[in-house]
Design a protein around this motif. Structure first.
Motif, PDB file in Angstrom:
ATOM      1  N   THR A  55      -6.159  -7.299  -3.974  1.00  0.00           N
ATOM      2  CA  THR A  55      -6.347  -6.327  -4.729  1.00  0.00           C
ATOM      3  C   THR A  55      -7.767  -6.257  -4.904  1.00  0.00           C
ATOM      4  O   THR A  55      -8.519  -4.804  -5.248  1.00  0.00           O
ATOM      5  N   ILE A  58      -9.088  -3.717  -2.990  1.00  0.00           N
ATOM      6  CA  ILE A  58      -8.475  -2.558  -1.813  1.00  0.00           C
ATOM      7  C   ILE A  58      -9.575  -1.616  -3.629  1.00  0.00           C
ATOM      8  O   ILE A  58      -9.771  -0.284  -2.783  1.00  0.00           O
ATOM      9  N   THR A  80      -8.062  -8.045   5.225  1.00  0.00           N
ATOM     10  CA  THR A  80      -6.847  -7.519   4.065  1.00  0.00           C
ATOM     11  C   THR A  80      -7.958  -5.961   4.602  1.00  0.00           C
ATOM     12  O   THR A  80      -7.145  -5.120   4.340  1.00  0.00           O
ATOM     13  N   LEU A  97       0.574  -1.337  -0.042  1.00  0.00           N
ATOM     14  CA  LEU A  97      -0.161   0.065  -0.232  1.00  0.00           C
ATOM     15  C   LEU A  97       1.032   1.173   0.203  1.00  0.00           C
ATOM     16  O   LEU A  97       0.359   2.504  -0.233  1.00  0.00           O
ATOM     17  N   LEU A 116      -6.407  -2.047   4.969  1.00  0.00           N
ATOM     18  CA  LEU A 116      -6.030  -1.535   3.994  1.00  0.00           C
ATOM     19  C   LEU A 116      -6.928  -0.134   5.221  1.00  0.00           C
ATOM     20  O   LEU A 116      -6.288   1.150   5.086  1.00  0.00           O
ATOM     21  N   TRP A 146     -12.622  -1.179  -1.789  1.00  0.00           N
ATOM     22  CA  TRP A 146     -13.153   0.556  -0.746  1.00  0.00           C
ATOM     23  C   TRP A 146     -12.534   1.346  -0.694  1.00  0.00           C
ATOM     24  O   TRP A 146     -13.448   2.413  -0.827  1.00  0.00           O
ATOM     25  N   GLU A 147     -11.772   1.582  -2.477  1.00  0.00           N
ATOM     26  CA  GLU A 147     -12.355   2.916  -3.021  1.00  0.00           C
ATOM     27  C   GLU A 147     -12.885   3.598  -3.289  1.00  0.00           C
ATOM     28  O   GLU A 147     -13.698   4.415  -3.066  1.00  0.00           O
TER      29      GLU A 147
END
Length: 215
Positions: free
Chosen positions: A160, A163, A91, A26, A95, A166-167
């Protein structure tokens, strides 16, 4: 703890190393404080993650999970506490820890998160046994997005996709859905539909591939 890459020792060097490598991943990815638009997430960020995933997977292979005989017992109830489900939660906590430190500057909150939640997840992973739960599988015609020949590839894939999810959720949390253009909203729905199926596939792959090495 001032160093953002320090974590309390959960008692298992392997999981500590995976945690450290994930934080370093990250750090190199350097997500911006303001979340990306959905078009950037579904295209540029996804491609960027795919380009870097092999290097991350390779770094994970430098360490091997320690075989613990208790893990192979078949008389321990598991329920949803499988390696796959625990890895998914792990995970997400990685994050959250990184974002608290690097996006919000909340070092103490990040440290507390690791000490109270991450350590607990890693402790559960240390004593995990194979489970049969498949409640994470959705009834859908979508699928076949995920592939992993081993645990390291499965974990990297799960990390991944989480990620990306999340974004994309961060973007929605900061915007008024009432005024979101219809076309953009449809893009989010399409992205989440595929993303959640992909996430569930990797959860199951994490579970199955983790134990394959012990067969």
């Amino acid at each position: 703890m001032e160093n953002p890459q320090e974590t309390p020792n959960p008692g298992d060097g392997y999981f500590l190393n995976v945690h450290r490598l994930s934080i370093e991943f990250l750090d190199k990815l350097a997500l911006p404080k303001e979340p990306y638009p959905i078009d950037v997430i579904s295209n540029e960020l996804r491609l960027k993650l795919e380009d870097r995933k092999d290097v991350f997977t390779s770094s994970l292979r430098d360490y091997s999970p320690l075989r613990v005989e208790a893990r192979l017992r078949d008389d321990v109830p598991v329920g949803m506490n499988t390696v796959g489900m625990l890895a998914d939660r792990w995970t997400i906590l990685i994050l959250k820890e990184w974002c608290l430190r690097n996006k919000l500057g909340k070092t103490e909150a990040a440290t507390e998160l690791v000490e109270k939640q991450t350590t607990e997840i890693l402790a559960a992973l240390r004593v995990a046994v194979p489970g049969n739960s498949s409640l994470n599988s959705k009834l859908t015609h979508l699928g076949g997005y995920s592939k992993a020949d081993n645990w390291e590839e499965a974990f990297a894939g799960l990390f991944t996709i989480n990620i990306l999810l999340w974004e994309s959720q961060e973007t929605l949390y900061q915007r008024d859905l009432e005024v979101l253009p219809g076309e953009e909203l449809r893009k989010y729905i399409q992205f989440f539909s595929r993303g959640n199926v992909e996430r569930n596939e990797y959860i199951e792959l994490c579970e199955s591939r983790y134990w394959t090495a012990y067969e």
